[in-house]
Motif scaffolding. Structure first.
Motif, mmCIF file in Angstrom:
data_model
loop_
_atom_site.group_PDB
_atom_site.id
_atom_site.type_symbol
_atom_site.label_atom_id
_atom_site.label_comp_id
_atom_site.label_asym_id
_atom_site.label_seq_id
_atom_site.Cartn_x
_atom_site.Cartn_y
_atom_site.Cartn_z
ATOM 1 N N ILE A 51 0.855 -1.347 -0.060
ATOM 2 C CA ILE A 51 -0.149 -0.295 -0.286
ATOM 3 C C ILE A 51 0.587 1.603 0.190
ATOM 4 C CG2 ILE A 51 -2.265 1.092 1.078
ATOM 5 C CD1 ILE A 51 -2.877 -0.945 2.445
ATOM 6 N N GLN A 52 1.955 1.291 0.604
ATOM 7 C CA GLN A 52 2.499 2.866 0.809
ATOM 8 C C GLN A 52 3.322 2.522 -0.095
ATOM 9 O OE1 GLN A 52 5.420 2.045 4.359
ATOM 10 N NE2 GLN A 52 6.683 3.668 4.003
ATOM 11 N N LEU A 53 4.227 1.679 -0.636
ATOM 12 C CA LEU A 53 4.101 1.511 -2.518
ATOM 13 C C LEU A 53 3.902 2.537 -3.399
ATOM 14 C CD1 LEU A 53 7.222 -1.518 -2.757
ATOM 15 C CD2 LEU A 53 7.646 1.254 -2.742
ATOM 16 N N SER A 54 2.496 1.607 -3.726
ATOM 17 C CA SER A 54 1.260 2.317 -4.213
ATOM 18 C C SER A 54 1.181 4.180 -4.316
ATOM 19 C CB SER A 54 0.033 1.560 -4.083
ATOM 20 O OG SER A 54 0.547 -0.568 -3.894
ATOM 21 N N ALA A 55 1.170 3.846 -3.183
ATOM 22 C CA ALA A 55 0.824 5.324 -2.542
ATOM 23 C C ALA A 55 2.047 6.603 -3.212
ATOM 24 C CB ALA A 55 0.096 5.649 -1.609
ATOM 25 N N GLU A 56 3.710 5.641 -2.654
ATOM 26 C CA GLU A 56 4.347 6.926 -3.430
ATOM 27 C C GLU A 56 4.812 6.591 -4.732
ATOM 28 O OE1 GLU A 56 6.931 5.418 0.365
ATOM 29 O OE2 GLU A 56 7.279 4.252 -0.684
ATOM 30 N N ARG A 57 3.815 5.694 -5.230
ATOM 31 C CA ARG A 57 4.355 5.477 -6.873
ATOM 32 C C ARG A 57 3.500 6.221 -7.222
ATOM 33 N NH1 ARG A 57 4.232 -0.429 -7.497
ATOM 34 N NH2 ARG A 57 5.744 -0.353 -6.967
ATOM 35 N N LEU A 58 1.922 6.065 -6.997
ATOM 36 C CA LEU A 58 1.051 7.381 -7.827
ATOM 37 C C LEU A 58 1.371 8.623 -7.473
ATOM 38 C CD1 LEU A 58 -1.714 7.106 -7.820
ATOM 39 C CD2 LEU A 58 -2.687 7.213 -5.861
ATOM 40 N N GLU A 59 1.564 9.275 -6.009
ATOM 41 C CA GLU A 59 2.349 10.504 -6.298
ATOM 42 C C GLU A 59 2.877 10.379 -7.039
ATOM 43 O OE1 GLU A 59 4.105 11.177 -2.201
ATOM 44 O OE2 GLU A 59 4.249 13.568 -3.244
ATOM 45 N N MET A 60 4.210 10.192 -7.625
ATOM 46 C CA MET A 60 5.362 10.313 -8.370
ATOM 47 C C MET A 60 5.102 10.229 -9.740
ATOM 48 S SD MET A 60 9.020 8.934 -7.552
ATOM 49 C CE MET A 60 9.235 6.842 -8.334
ATOM 50 N N LYS A 61 3.608 9.283 -10.338
ATOM 51 C CA LYS A 61 3.099 9.132 -11.863
ATOM 52 C C LYS A 61 2.749 10.565 -12.073
ATOM 53 C CE LYS A 61 2.836 5.425 -13.978
ATOM 54 N NZ LYS A 61 2.193 3.663 -14.131
ATOM 55 N N LEU A 62 1.512 11.183 -10.496
ATOM 56 C CA LEU A 62 0.441 11.971 -11.248
ATOM 57 C C LEU A 62 0.929 13.297 -11.076
ATOM 58 C CD1 LEU A 62 -2.681 10.028 -9.935
ATOM 59 C CD2 LEU A 62 -1.553 10.565 -12.464
ATOM 60 N N GLY A 63 2.230 13.342 -10.098
ATOM 61 C CA GLY A 63 1.935 14.633 -9.564
ATOM 62 C C GLY A 63 2.697 15.794 -10.254
ATOM 63 N N LEU A 89 -0.292 1.419 11.205
ATOM 64 C CA LEU A 89 -0.283 0.061 11.304
ATOM 65 C C LEU A 89 0.096 -1.474 11.371
ATOM 66 C CD1 LEU A 89 -3.942 0.440 9.039
ATOM 67 C CD2 LEU A 89 -3.660 -0.236 11.330
ATOM 68 N N LYS A 90 1.401 -0.402 10.995
ATOM 69 C CA LYS A 90 2.702 -1.548 10.654
ATOM 70 C C LYS A 90 3.401 -1.735 12.324
ATOM 71 C CE LYS A 90 6.639 -3.001 8.779
ATOM 72 N NZ LYS A 90 7.433 -2.807 10.123
ATOM 73 N N ALA A 91 2.981 -0.438 12.962
ATOM 74 C CA ALA A 91 3.235 -0.186 14.245
ATOM 75 C C ALA A 91 2.589 -1.265 14.990
ATOM 76 C CB ALA A 91 3.938 0.705 14.220
#
Ligand SMILES: Nc1ncnc2c1ncn2[C@@H]1O[C@H](COP(=O)(O)OP(=O)(O)OP(=O)(O)O)[C@@H](O)[C@H]1O
Ligand SMILES: [Mg+2]
Length: 206
Positions: free
Chosen positions: A1-13, A38-40
């Motif tokens: 989820i974390q990676l997808s969110a970061e990728r989304l930001e990079m792609k659309l940014g 959540l992970k913690a």
């Protein structure tokens, strides 16, 4: 989820207006930080659920208390030690009892954070003493005391009043002490503050 969110930001940014890009950045930032939280939580719970069985040995509780409290020497709240001389050895897992002491002292410190400036000087006391065929370890503070409505459930996991608390501290204490065939009790002191008392079995005669 974390990676997808970061990728989304990079792609659309860089395809968005400045305003939209900013909103996107805030949202993905939120996703990333919530996933981290959540992970913690899951990690903490795993530690709690998977707590290994104690490996007890003859343990000098006074020495252990001294060692652990040494780590709190620079803390803002002074910690008084009242250690019974010639305390008999207990039968306990040093690493686990160390964790118990930390959890209790940290709770005492947290309880005193809020009363700072309330006109009395914050104090924590850690006491050891023989108690028949057991040894007593008590951690007390002069903070606000346990919230009355929580006292019945205080050892359950996730019972917390702290915004960043896991509510696992006392659950872990309870689990460790139960597995040591000891007992743990909480009480509010009539004057002020909270006190947690642990009873541990004596080491077998040498
Ligand atoms: N010394 C204390 N004085 C007053 N209230 C306390 C004290 N110790 C614990 N509590 C209450 O019991 C609750 C549960 O404590 P516990 O250690 O299990 O979790 P926590 O401290 O909230 O979270 P964490 O241990 O992860 O920081 C606390 O949120 C607090 O309300
Ligand atoms: Mg705690």
């Amino acid at each position: 989820i974390q990676l997808s969110a970061e990728r989304l930001e990079m792609k659309l940014g860089d395809r968005l207006s400045r305003e939209d890009a900013e909103a996107l950045r805030r949202s993905t930032g939120m996703i990333v930080s919530q996933v981290a939280a959540l992970k913690a939580m899951v990690d903490d719970f795993r530690d709690y659920a998977r707590l290994p069985a104690p490996e007890p040995t003859r343990l000098d509780l006074n020495a252990l208390v001294g060692e652990v409290l040494g780590l709190y020497e620079d803390s803002r709240v002074p910690i008084t030690k009242r250690l019974a001389p010639e305390l008999p050895a207990v039968w306990a897992d040093g690493a686990q009892i160390r964790q118990v002491i930390h959890n209790l002292v940290q709770n005492a410190q947290d309880a005193l954070e809020n009363v700072r400036g309330a006109g009395r000087s914050p104090a924590i006391e850690v006491r050891t003493e023989p108690a028949g065929d057991r040894v007593r370890l008590a951690v007390s503070d002069n903070g606000g005391g346990f919230p009355e409505e929580l006292m019945a459930r205080i050892f359950e996991p996730y019972v917390t009043t702290k915004p960043r608390g896991t509510g696992l501290g006392l659950a872990i204490v309870k689990k460790i002490i139960d597995e040591h065939h000891g007992s743990v009790a909480i009480e509010n002191q009539p004057a002020r503050g909270a006190s947690v008392t642990v009873l541990l079995p004596l080491a077998k005669a040498a």
